[in-house]
Write a protein that holds these residues in place. Structure first.
Motif, short mmCIF file in Angstrom:
data_model
loop_
_atom_site.label_atom_id
_atom_site.label_comp_id
_atom_site.label_asym_id
_atom_site.label_seq_id
_atom_site.Cartn_x
_atom_site.Cartn_y
_atom_site.Cartn_z
N GLN A 109 0.82 -1.49 -0.01
CA GLN A 109 -0.04 0.12 -0.03
C GLN A 109 0.78 1.22 0.07
O GLN A 109 0.64 2.14 -0.88
CB GLN A 109 -0.85 -0.04 1.23
CG GLN A 109 -2.10 -0.92 1.17
CD GLN A 109 -3.18 -0.65 2.20
OE1 GLN A 109 -3.01 0.28 2.80
NE2 GLN A 109 -4.06 -1.59 2.48
N ALA A 112 2.25 1.87 -3.40
CA ALA A 112 1.18 2.06 -4.29
C ALA A 112 0.74 3.75 -3.94
O ALA A 112 0.47 4.61 -4.98
CB ALA A 112 -0.21 1.33 -4.23
N LYS A 115 3.44 5.92 -5.47
CA LYS A 115 3.45 5.96 -6.96
C LYS A 115 2.15 6.88 -7.33
O LYS A 115 2.34 7.76 -8.40
CB LYS A 115 3.23 4.65 -7.44
CG LYS A 115 4.43 3.97 -7.47
CD LYS A 115 4.33 2.41 -8.31
CE LYS A 115 5.53 1.56 -8.22
NZ LYS A 115 5.22 0.34 -8.99
#
Length: 179
Positions: A109, A112, A115
């Motif tokens: 997580q 992510a 990003k």
């Protein structure tokens, strides 16, 4: 062009030596969010404090006044965004550690989130550069670009804050938190 270059272009060249004093408070936005935020209408509050600043500041609707008022609210939203991102990253790392402890192969997580945020920044910048370009080089391009930065930053901050709230609510439900 970055928002700081836009501000300087509007205020550093041909402007008085001292910028005008603006009357600014984030309270109008906070009050609006308290009223509309829970009903999914938070977007109606983005820019409320900047608009109040323009209304109450002598010369607030001038290009310089708009730039200063919009930038003041943008700074508040940027602080909120950074706070929410930091909290969400902390929570994401906790989830990642828990998942690793369980032997999960779920994607990270935290990675992510990193990003996503790194992809959002050039999206915001390109969107606001486009907004500025629609003004054909006119003086309205600076305020339009800052308004774009303000609204997209507010939207992202609000979204991250809602994710933080959801994580904290889920954690409290799971761990039986009391306030």
């Amino acid at each position: 062009m970055t928002r700081w270059a836009i501000i300087c272009a509007l205020t550093c060249v041909g402007a008085p030596a001292l910028a005008q004093d603006v009357i600014y408070s984030f309270d109008a936005t906070v009050n609006c969010l308290a009223e509309k935020g829970e009903e999914g209408e938070a977007h109606q509050c983005f820019g409320t404090s900047a608009n109040a600043c323009m209304e109450t500041t002598d010369g607030g609707w001038s290009t310089l006044g708009m730039v200063q008022c919009l930038d003041a609210e943008l700074k508040d939203w940027d602080r909120r965004l950074n706070t929410a991102y930091g909290l969400l990253m902390k929570h994401s790392k906790e989830v990642d550690a828990e998942m690793a402890e369980w032997g999960s192969s779920a994607p990270s997580q935290a990675e992510a989130l990193r990003k996503m945020q790194r992809a959002w920044i050039p999206f915001r910048d390109a969107s606001c550069e486009y907004e500025r370009s629609t003004w054909g080089g006119g003086t309205g391009g600076g305020p339009a670009s800052l308004s774009c930065f303000l609204h997209l930053t507010a939207q992202q901050a609000w979204s991250l804050e809602k994710n933080v709230e959801a994580y904290e609510a889920a954690t409290c439900n799971h761990e039986g938190c009391t306030e």
